[in-house]
Design a protein around this motif. Structure first.
Motif, PDB file in Angstrom:
ATOM      1  N   ARG A 124       1.462  -7.207   2.703  1.00 28.00           N
ATOM      2  CA  ARG A 124       0.616  -8.270   2.166  1.00 28.00           C
ATOM      3  C   ARG A 124      -0.712  -8.462   2.884  1.00 28.00           C
ATOM      4  NH1 ARG A 124       4.916 -13.149   0.623  1.00 28.00           N
ATOM      5  NH2 ARG A 124       6.392 -11.815  -0.502  1.00 28.00           N
ATOM      6  N   VAL A 125      -0.722  -8.240   4.195  1.00 26.32           N
ATOM      7  CA  VAL A 125      -1.919  -8.562   4.979  1.00 26.32           C
ATOM      8  C   VAL A 125      -2.893  -7.395   5.031  1.00 26.32           C
ATOM      9  CG1 VAL A 125      -2.783  -9.264   7.243  1.00 26.32           C
ATOM     10  CG2 VAL A 125      -0.670 -10.273   6.344  1.00 26.32           C
ATOM     11  N   GLU A 126      -2.381  -6.215   5.333  1.00 28.93           N
ATOM     12  CA  GLU A 126      -3.256  -5.051   5.434  1.00 28.93           C
ATOM     13  C   GLU A 126      -3.790  -4.651   4.056  1.00 28.93           C
ATOM     14  OE1 GLU A 126      -4.384  -3.593   8.032  1.00 28.93           O
ATOM     15  OE2 GLU A 126      -3.077  -4.265   9.648  1.00 28.93           O
ATOM     16  N   PRO A 127      -5.008  -4.096   3.994  1.00 32.99           N
ATOM     17  CA  PRO A 127      -5.510  -3.583   2.712  1.00 32.99           C
ATOM     18  C   PRO A 127      -4.639  -2.421   2.238  1.00 32.99           C
ATOM     19  CG  PRO A 127      -6.948  -2.915   4.524  1.00 32.99           C
ATOM     20  CD  PRO A 127      -5.972  -3.891   5.105  1.00 32.99           C
ATOM     21  N   PRO A 128      -4.631  -2.142   0.946  1.00 30.60           N
ATOM     22  CA  PRO A 128      -3.715  -1.126   0.403  1.00 30.60           C
ATOM     23  C   PRO A 128      -3.747   0.211   1.136  1.00 30.60           C
ATOM     24  CG  PRO A 128      -4.737  -2.334  -1.387  1.00 30.60           C
ATOM     25  CD  PRO A 128      -5.388  -2.822  -0.126  1.00 30.60           C
ATOM     26  N   GLU A 129      -4.909   0.637   1.570  1.00 29.44           N
ATOM     27  CA  GLU A 129      -4.993   1.950   2.212  1.00 29.44           C
ATOM     28  C   GLU A 129      -4.354   1.985   3.602  1.00 29.44           C
ATOM     29  OE1 GLU A 129      -8.902  -0.219   3.093  1.00 29.44           O
ATOM     30  OE2 GLU A 129      -7.536   0.043   1.398  1.00 29.44           O
ATOM     31  N   ARG A 130      -4.086   0.806   4.158  1.00 29.47           N
ATOM     32  CA  ARG A 130      -3.461   0.754   5.488  1.00 29.47           C
ATOM     33  C   ARG A 130      -1.986   0.340   5.438  1.00 29.47           C
ATOM     34  NH1 ARG A 130      -5.682   0.622  10.263  1.00 29.47           N
ATOM     35  NH2 ARG A 130      -4.332  -1.105  10.907  1.00 29.47           N
ATOM     36  N   ARG A 131      -1.444   0.149   4.272  1.00 33.12           N
ATOM     37  CA  ARG A 131      -0.044  -0.260   4.163  1.00 33.12           C
ATOM     38  C   ARG A 131       0.880   0.923   4.437  1.00 33.12           C
ATOM     39  NH1 ARG A 131      -0.465  -4.660  -0.850  1.00 33.12           N
ATOM     40  NH2 ARG A 131      -2.014  -5.958   0.247  1.00 33.12           N
ATOM     41  N   LEU A 132       1.970   0.644   5.143  1.00 32.14           N
ATOM     42  CA  LEU A 132       2.859   1.702   5.612  1.00 32.14           C
ATOM     43  C   LEU A 132       4.267   1.470   5.086  1.00 32.14           C
ATOM     44  CD1 LEU A 132       1.675   1.876   9.341  1.00 32.14           C
ATOM     45  CD2 LEU A 132       0.974   3.366   7.460  1.00 32.14           C
ATOM     46  N   GLY A 133       4.627   2.200   4.045  1.00 28.94           N
ATOM     47  CA  GLY A 133       5.952   2.052   3.455  1.00 28.94           C
ATOM     48  C   GLY A 133       7.069   2.353   4.427  1.00 28.94           C
ATOM     49  N   GLN A 134       6.882   3.351   5.283  1.00 29.07           N
ATOM     50  CA  GLN A 134       7.929   3.709   6.234  1.00 29.07           C
ATOM     51  C   GLN A 134       8.175   2.587   7.230  1.00 29.07           C
ATOM     52  OE1 GLN A 134       9.793   6.776   6.257  1.00 29.07           O
ATOM     53  NE2 GLN A 134      11.028   5.344   7.461  1.00 29.07           N
ATOM     54  N   ALA A 135       7.104   1.951   7.700  1.00 27.23           N
ATOM     55  CA  ALA A 135       7.259   0.824   8.619  1.00 27.23           C
ATOM     56  C   ALA A 135       8.006  -0.315   7.945  1.00 27.23           C
ATOM     57  CB  ALA A 135       5.891   0.346   9.109  1.00 27.23           C
ATOM     58  N   VAL A 136       7.696  -0.576   6.687  1.00 27.40           N
ATOM     59  CA  VAL A 136       8.379  -1.642   5.947  1.00 27.40           C
ATOM     60  C   VAL A 136       9.873  -1.376   5.885  1.00 27.40           C
ATOM     61  CG1 VAL A 136       8.634  -2.714   3.673  1.00 27.40           C
ATOM     62  CG2 VAL A 136       6.347  -2.275   4.600  1.00 27.40           C
ATOM     63  N   GLU A 137      10.253  -0.168   5.509  1.00 30.80           N
ATOM     64  CA  GLU A 137      11.680   0.145   5.398  1.00 30.80           C
ATOM     65  C   GLU A 137      12.374   0.127   6.758  1.00 30.80           C
ATOM     66  OE1 GLU A 137      13.286   0.250   2.526  1.00 30.80           O
ATOM     67  OE2 GLU A 137      11.310  -0.299   1.741  1.00 30.80           O
ATOM     68  N   ASP A 138      11.696   0.651   7.774  1.00 29.57           N
ATOM     69  CA  ASP A 138      12.287   0.668   9.124  1.00 29.57           C
ATOM     70  C   ASP A 138      12.530  -0.746   9.638  1.00 29.57           C
ATOM     71  OD1 ASP A 138      12.215   3.405   9.078  1.00 29.57           O
ATOM     72  OD2 ASP A 138      10.514   3.604  10.466  1.00 29.57           O
ATOM     73  N   TYR A 139      11.569  -1.648   9.421  1.00 29.50           N
ATOM     74  CA  TYR A 139      11.728  -3.002   9.959  1.00 29.50           C
ATOM     75  C   TYR A 139      12.635  -3.863   9.114  1.00 29.50           C
ATOM     76  CZ  TYR A 139       8.824  -2.285  13.988  1.00 29.50           C
ATOM     77  OH  TYR A 139       8.361  -1.854  15.204  1.00 29.50           O
ATOM     78  N   LYS A 140      12.787  -3.554   7.832  1.00 28.89           N
ATOM     79  CA  LYS A 140      13.833  -4.210   7.048  1.00 28.89           C
ATOM     80  C   LYS A 140      15.202  -3.839   7.607  1.00 28.89           C
ATOM     81  CE  LYS A 140      11.775  -4.905   2.467  1.00 28.89           C
ATOM     82  NZ  LYS A 140      11.843  -4.484   1.040  1.00 28.89           N
ATOM     83  N   ALA A 141      15.378  -2.559   7.936  1.00 29.25           N
ATOM     84  CA  ALA A 141      16.641  -2.111   8.512  1.00 29.25           C
ATOM     85  C   ALA A 141      16.870  -2.747   9.884  1.00 29.25           C
ATOM     86  CB  ALA A 141      16.662  -0.584   8.615  1.00 29.25           C
ATOM     87  N   PHE A 142      15.800  -2.869  10.663  1.00 28.46           N
ATOM     88  CA  PHE A 142      15.856  -3.537  11.962  1.00 28.46           C
ATOM     89  C   PHE A 142      16.361  -4.965  11.777  1.00 28.46           C
ATOM     90  CE2 PHE A 142      13.813  -3.708  16.285  1.00 28.46           C
ATOM     91  CZ  PHE A 142      13.926  -5.065  16.519  1.00 28.46           C
TER      92      PHE A 142
END
Length: 208
Positions: free
Chosen positions: A114-132
């Motif tokens: 939500r915060v970073e502009p689209p070109e800086r969004r990281l899907g892998q980080a999102v999935e990793d931290y959801k799992a965290f």
């Protein structure tokens, strides 16, 4: 008498403080800010150099940690667990866990969805931290799996508010599948409370 002032962004972790104040029946001066305030409310730096919410100002003292502010609000009420009670240290542990262990990974999810502009969004980080978060949220399920209605001392306390906010945030981020069955039922009880309902309505009310 000057009221304590709470600086808050809608549904940010400062919601813990607004919710606690509603539950405690404490009058506060609520100041709404755009999110993130560091970008959209530069004047807020004069109140809180960290430029984060919450900011709580009372008698010239600034508090910036949501769990600490909830402790201040709960002092002398049934929302706190007192040192002489059996669950006191469990209660204190939940307060620290609520942000350091549970809300932190969800803050990463917010940043990269939500915060970073689209070109800086990281899907892998999102999935990793959801799992965290999912791994650490099991602690809530374990605490409630024996039929407990609340986390501490057989009553609703700010431990439920502080930890409950993390579960609520997971729900708003569409990560409710990381929560166990008992945790979801507990979250449903929390968000149905009149204090929570009032807090969310108040943050959405037009400024006078």
């Amino acid at each position: 008498m000057t009221l304590p002032t709470l600086y808050h962004c809608g549904d940010a972790r400062s919601l813990r403080c607004l919710w606690a104040a509603e539950e405690a029946g404490m009058e506060i001066d609520l100041r709404m800010l755009p999110f993130p305030p560091r970008a959209f409310a530069p004047e807020y730096k004069e109140v809180n150099p960290l430029k984060t919410v919450p900011g709580w100002v009372e008698n010239g003292v600034l508090l910036t940690e949501s769990a600490a502010i909830c402790e201040r609000i709960a002092q002398g009420t049934a929302l706190e667990v007192r040192p002489e009670e059996a669950d006191y240290w469990s209660y204190r542990n939940w307060l620290h866990r609520s942000d350091a262990t549970l809300t932190f990974p969800l803050a990463i999810v917010i940043r990269y969805t939500r915060v970073e502009p689209p070109e800086r969004r990281l899907g892998q980080a999102v999935e990793d931290y959801k799992a965290f978060f999912a791994g650490r949220a099991r602690s809530i399920e374990i605490a409630l799996a024996d039929g407990r209605e609340w986390l501490c001392s057989d009553r609703f306390t700010i431990a439920d508010i502080c930890v409950g906010y993390a579960a609520f945030l997971a729900r708003t981020l569409r990560a409710e599948d990381t929560l166990g069955e008992a945790t979801v039922a507990w979250l449903d009880r929390l968000v149905a409370r009149p204090g929570f309902v009032r807090a969310r309505a108040r943050q959405s009310a037009p400024s006078s």
